[in-house]
Design an enzyme around this catalytic site. Sequence first.
Site, PDB file in Angstrom:
ATOM      1  N   CYS A  54      21.185 -92.693  62.497  1.00  0.00           N
ATOM      2  CA  CYS A  54      19.953 -92.254  62.540  1.00  0.00           C
ATOM      3  C   CYS A  54      19.847 -90.824  62.805  1.00  0.00           C
ATOM      4  CB  CYS A  54      19.227 -92.915  63.855  1.00  0.00           C
ATOM      5  SG  CYS A  54      17.595 -92.119  64.219  1.00  0.00           S
ATOM      6  N   ASP A  61      22.678 -97.460  62.686  1.00  0.00           N
ATOM      7  CA  ASP A  61      21.792 -98.385  61.948  1.00  0.00           C
ATOM      8  C   ASP A  61      22.695 -99.202  61.060  1.00  0.00           C
ATOM      9  OD1 ASP A  61      19.378 -97.418  62.832  1.00  0.00           O
ATOM     10  OD2 ASP A  61      19.666 -95.936  61.534  1.00  0.00           O
TER      11      ASP A  61
END
Length: 154
Positions: A54, A61
């Site tokens: 992120c 992620d």
Amino acid sequence: MTGIREGEKELSLLGSKTEYRNDYAPEVLEAFTNKHQENDYWVRFNCPEFTSLCPITGQPDFATIYINYIPDVKMVESKSLKLYLFSFRNHGAFHEDCVNIIMKDLIALMQPRYIEVWGDFTPRGGISIVPFCNYGKPGSRYELLAEKRMETHH
């Protein structure tokens, strides 16, 4: 006999020691010549171990990235694709950016007739994001395919 099959001379990663990049590295992508250019056919990649960061929080992620394409003259070599996708591991990008960057890099590499990329990202904060992007060669029936697939993708 050299041990290299016809068409593999243009590939440098196969059979060599694997070097994993620490950040986004589109230069690792390699292509080879499509031996069946007279045919339309799908090439599909399912990449269940995609990781990026992120760009705001730095948290990882996780996603499954799906890549489908109809090749023209060039095709992406799968080991180079694996290394390329791995290079996102320490790269900060939003989910939507990841799939669009992947698609644009593959278009630059191969100039496919058609390509679509989507990511099924693991939910964060109770929300799952599943971005989809596609491209059809302008002025061709593949451009119409891209429009139709965009209308019907869910």
